[in-house]
Motif scaffolding. Sequence first.
Motif: not given
Length: 877
Positions: A242-262
């Motif tokens: 349950v935690a995984l999708p939100y962690i990876v989405y927010i980290l990529c979208d907000e901090f790394l500049g990658f597509s959170g959806v992908v």
Amino acid sequence: MAVTGLAAVLLAIALLLVVVSAVQPLARRLELSETVLLAVAGIVLGGTADLVLRSSHTDLFNGAAETLLYFPLNSEAFMLIFLPALVFQGALAIDVRRLAHETATVLLLAVVAVVVSTATIGLALFPFAGLPLAVCLLLGSIVATTDPSAVAGIFREIGTASRLTRLVEGEALLNDAAAIAIFSILLAAVTSHHPIAPGGAALEFLVSFSGAIVMGMLFGRLTLMLITMIGPAPAAEITLTVALPYIVYILCDEFLGFSGVVATAAAGLTLSVYGPSTIRPQTWRFLNELWQQLVFWAGSLVFVLASMLVPRLLVGMTRWDCVLILIATGAGLLARGAVVFGLLPVLAATRLSPPVPAPFKVTMVWGGLRGAITLALALAVTENEHVSTPVAHFIGIIATGFVLITLFVNGTTLRYLVLFLKLDQLSPIDQALRHQVLGIGLGEVRDRTREMADELGFSRAVVNRTVGALDKRVAEEEQANTFDTALGDRQRVTLALIVIANRERSILLDLFRIQGLSRPVMETLLRSAEAMVDGARLEGRFGYVRALRRRVRPSLRFRLAQAIHHRFHFDQPLMSCMTERFEMLMIAYFVSLSLIRFMRTRMEPTLGSRIGEIVAEVLERQRKLLNEALQTLRLHYHGYSEALEGRLLQQVALRLESEEYDSLMDESLISEELHRELHRDVERRRGQLDAPLTFNIKAGIEVRLRELPVFRGVPDAALHDLARQVSVHFTTPGQRLYKRGRKVRTVYFISAGLAETHYAEHDVRYGAGDVVGAAAALADAPARAISRSLQFGHFLTMSARRFRRLVAEYPVIRANLDELARAREKSDRSEVRLLPENSGALQFPSDDAITLATAPLSDSLPDTLGTPEDRHSTDAI
């Protein structure tokens, strides 16, 4: 007193869930898409709330209307709360291995189609909208996102071909990501009033996509590692997912500049691939059910909440806006049709993907529905303070109108299009198999019904009437049965192998429920079983046997561990690998016996005795191969083998004991207190089995050296010293020992197993007690021919330099080598022994197992299976 604040929001959500729960059965009764009815409900609620606020006679309901109309969720909340969950569950539910064969098609629909739709819609609107091209393209990216929920729901409800559903769901997985990535680039250009640099935009898009895939896979594997480390704790395992999708989405979208959806999709796909072999079956089943429920709530709420915004977004709509909506809709349909009908045939012609039938293409074009994500993106533009009012008005109205047309026109007619194209009907082969299965199954049901009726004392008239109806159905199915003519022998064998491979996967998942079995072992076995399913489906018997061969080959980790053991005499990595390999071979052997019984008792009556014999021959060769591999290991590690086998049986017994107590509890024969006490006792005894078994890889090496004829006459003291200098080498079928022309640096002493050297004029086979490479090592010359292992083997190895010194010190070894060579010249190849004479086990190798493991693929199958046409015999399956 009016309800306000957080209480009002929670009450509104609860009432919306009540509405959602009523929509589902109503949609089934009206034969409409749930998404369409949810949109209607949202629009009605939003419109009603707006009317209440405008009326002076309904002041009592103003608080509720304001809560609904100004719900405290903006576009960012839509994206952060709902999107990760929707994308993650969509990826988790996909059969990745089957979707992998459609990769080119999915990428075309998810990426190329989005780009083409964005460009086509933008260019079509540009001459009429009176706004910059960047704004028109921005609208194109917003309406390029497709919503698979309505389409896939219709497909599943009416029984459409699974491949069509898989294509639609696979497209939607990356479709949102591509559209959102393009949307972000265009929105930045519109708000900053800077022109778009195509090269920079394309590079940004690629970096965002590729970086997100890497991060998603990395976080997915990390989550699986954590699940493995915490042990059998279902609540903790599910919480991590349950935690995984939100962690990876927010980290990529907000901090790394990658597509959170992908990134979220990649994480979900990683869990979909490796989850069943890492997470225990009962936990995996509950995890999927939980995510389905969460996504039902999230998907329904986001659609109702987004639809409630429709009246507000359509405020101020003019007739010209209606014209623009029709232009955008027509351009979107044209763009999707151009991609599907224009580019999919190119992929099929270049063999990048399987051909897509024309009815599938028509359905995919018409089924491009838009939904909540489109409305959320449109809302993001209207809420952006840097966007001018004309642009916000244009985006909000056209995007909303586009969604409504696809929902109320395409969505309501898609079901009838599918029925018109007959995509709900079984293929001729499936139809023939249906008659065959029903004919056999109903006969068994009839017999069991009669037995149960006699046991329970039903009246003769009732029994005759019920059994007579079953007799009539059996006769009808037997009369309609065209199985023998609809399916050729090759197709029936392929179908049988697919069923066998799926059955093996089911058995392994059932075994995985036993606590104490190694997760890496089960992961390896499950992956190879899934590879057999895919191989049989794509290439028939050839693909099945190829996947079977790959199962017995050593992994890269095993080869590295063996190299470390051979070069540095560091044994721990190889011992760890051998414990896993021992367990893997033992479980695979037990499963192979179960599959042979399943073939005889369940498959053969359906497919016929001839097909049963052919498939049983392949399974029997597999059993012989695994049996000989186990015999080789048991010979040298008998104590460990017996301990491992005993542990496996004790674990099975504990599971059966636990299930028996559950049955007694269900039948109210024992109390809850006694049930808990009995389970505590089972867990206590299960805990006693958790201690790892000790595997000593060098156990008995000195004894094995004494058994080798080449060392006959060498003093015991010398053999004692030699035992510390030799290495253990485990060979697999087909493994190359020497390459012609290469210098011989290692001498192999066969403790158990087979090897063969291929000279131009003849082949020489070596068995237990022989030495391979001795002549070339003594002459310090390169190998004259290729040598390879034919079976699972247990070899002792020594460097060529050390062997030359040993022979110089003890000349009796050279005499023994000459005697072995003369014995080989006199003996027949079939007399070569797999195991030493005093092993008391299997003495001679199985040619069937050797053929399956080492021969060219066409030779490793029965004669009836070895024609090249078999590679393409599964097109109709």
